[in-house]
Design a protein around this motif. Structure first.
Motif, short mmCIF file in Angstrom:
data_model
loop_
_atom_site.label_atom_id
_atom_site.label_comp_id
_atom_site.label_asym_id
_atom_site.label_seq_id
_atom_site.Cartn_x
_atom_site.Cartn_y
_atom_site.Cartn_z
N MET A 98 1.33 -1.17 -0.04
CA MET A 98 0.18 0.10 -0.16
C MET A 98 0.64 1.27 0.45
O MET A 98 2.06 1.47 0.44
N SER A 99 1.24 2.08 -0.79
CA SER A 99 1.45 3.16 -1.21
C SER A 99 0.96 4.45 0.33
O SER A 99 -0.39 4.53 -0.12
N ARG A 100 1.85 5.11 0.70
CA ARG A 100 1.08 6.53 1.13
C ARG A 100 1.35 7.23 0.53
O ARG A 100 2.59 7.78 -0.03
N HIS A 101 0.77 8.36 0.73
CA HIS A 101 1.46 10.07 0.27
C HIS A 101 1.52 11.04 1.50
O HIS A 101 0.61 11.23 1.97
N PHE A 102 2.59 11.75 1.30
CA PHE A 102 2.60 12.61 2.03
C PHE A 102 3.11 13.57 1.59
O PHE A 102 3.65 14.02 0.15
N ASP A 103 2.45 14.70 1.75
CA ASP A 103 2.72 15.84 1.14
C ASP A 103 4.20 17.40 1.65
O ASP A 103 4.00 16.82 2.45
N PRO A 104 4.74 17.86 0.95
CA PRO A 104 5.59 18.68 1.28
C PRO A 104 5.24 19.98 2.85
O PRO A 104 6.43 19.89 3.34
N VAL A 105 3.98 19.82 2.96
CA VAL A 105 3.58 20.79 3.69
C VAL A 105 3.60 19.75 5.48
O VAL A 105 5.03 19.63 6.37
N THR A 106 3.60 18.49 5.10
CA THR A 106 2.78 17.14 6.60
C THR A 106 4.81 17.44 6.59
O THR A 106 5.23 16.95 8.27
N LEU A 107 5.62 17.24 5.32
CA LEU A 107 7.08 16.92 5.97
C LEU A 107 7.42 17.55 6.86
O LEU A 107 8.28 17.30 7.56
N ARG A 108 7.33 18.71 6.16
CA ARG A 108 8.15 20.15 6.68
C ARG A 108 7.94 20.02 8.36
O ARG A 108 8.92 20.88 8.83
N LEU A 109 6.00 19.79 8.73
CA LEU A 109 5.84 19.92 10.40
C LEU A 109 6.14 18.99 10.81
O LEU A 109 6.36 19.59 11.94
N PHE A 110 6.78 17.90 10.40
CA PHE A 110 7.55 16.76 10.58
C PHE A 110 8.64 16.89 11.35
O PHE A 110 9.31 16.44 12.06
N VAL A 111 9.63 17.41 9.94
CA VAL A 111 11.04 17.97 10.61
C VAL A 111 10.88 18.78 11.77
O VAL A 111 12.04 18.32 12.23
N ALA A 112 10.33 19.56 11.99
CA ALA A 112 10.21 20.96 12.52
C ALA A 112 10.29 20.27 13.64
O ALA A 112 10.56 20.60 14.96
N VAL A 113 9.48 18.76 13.79
CA VAL A 113 9.03 18.68 14.94
C VAL A 113 9.87 18.19 15.99
O VAL A 113 10.39 18.18 17.15
N CYS A 114 10.92 17.46 14.58
CA CYS A 114 11.82 16.20 15.09
C CYS A 114 13.31 17.56 15.01
O CYS A 114 13.96 16.96 16.71
N GLU A 115 13.10 18.66 15.45
CA GLU A 115 14.27 19.41 15.51
C GLU A 115 14.55 19.67 16.59
O GLU A 115 14.81 20.40 17.32
N GLU A 116 13.14 20.93 16.80
CA GLU A 116 12.82 21.04 17.81
C GLU A 116 12.42 20.24 18.87
O GLU A 116 12.75 20.83 20.20
N GLY A 117 11.82 19.08 18.83
CA GLY A 117 11.84 18.42 20.24
C GLY A 117 10.56 18.70 21.04
O GLY A 117 10.27 18.78 21.90
N ASN A 118 9.73 19.55 20.39
CA ASN A 118 8.64 19.93 21.14
C ASN A 118 7.33 20.88 19.99
O ASN A 118 7.95 21.22 18.99
N ILE A 119 6.31 20.34 20.03
CA ILE A 119 4.94 20.81 19.49
C ILE A 119 4.90 21.63 19.16
O ILE A 119 4.62 22.94 18.60
N ALA A 120 4.96 22.85 20.52
CA ALA A 120 5.16 24.25 20.96
C ALA A 120 5.58 25.23 20.02
O ALA A 120 5.21 25.73 19.65
N ARG A 121 7.24 24.47 20.53
CA ARG A 121 8.51 25.33 19.66
C ARG A 121 8.54 25.14 17.91
O ARG A 121 8.33 25.98 17.20
N ALA A 122 8.22 24.15 17.77
CA ALA A 122 7.47 23.68 16.18
C ALA A 122 6.14 24.55 15.41
O ALA A 122 6.39 25.51 14.59
N ALA A 123 5.10 24.07 16.34
CA ALA A 123 4.04 25.13 15.65
C ALA A 123 4.57 26.37 15.91
O ALA A 123 4.22 27.19 14.87
#
Length: 82
Positions: A1-26
């Motif tokens: 089953m293929s999954r589709h990721f849009d660039p915005v979602t990928l960017r947000l995921f990277v931000a959360v991982c880099e910041e280590g915190n959802i509030a800071r990433a947001a």
């Protein structure tokens, strides 16, 4: 089953991982934390596995999250060069 990721979602995921915190990433991405959290939860539901470990000291990617993080950075880098 293929999954589709849009660039915005990928960017947000990277931000959360880099910041280590959802509030800071947001804040970094100019979103409300609840919206960002729901978007990440939707990705986890779509792939059927946790991508982040949420703890008192912040957020860390799981093994699957590390794989997605590497691939997301690669895809976003390729898109930027286009």
């Amino acid at each position: 089953m293929s999954r589709h990721f849009d660039p915005v979602t990928l960017r947000l995921f990277v931000a959360v991982c880099e910041e280590g915190n959802i509030a800071r990433a947001a804040e970094r991405e100019a979103l409300v934390p609840s919206g960002l959290s729901k978007r990440i939860a939707a990705v986890e539901a779509a792939v059927g596995t946790p991508l982040l470990v949420r703890g008192r000291r912040g957020i860390q990617p799981t093994a699957a999250g590390e794989v997605l993080l590497r691939q997301a950075r690669e895809v976003l880098g390729l898109m930027a060069r286009m």
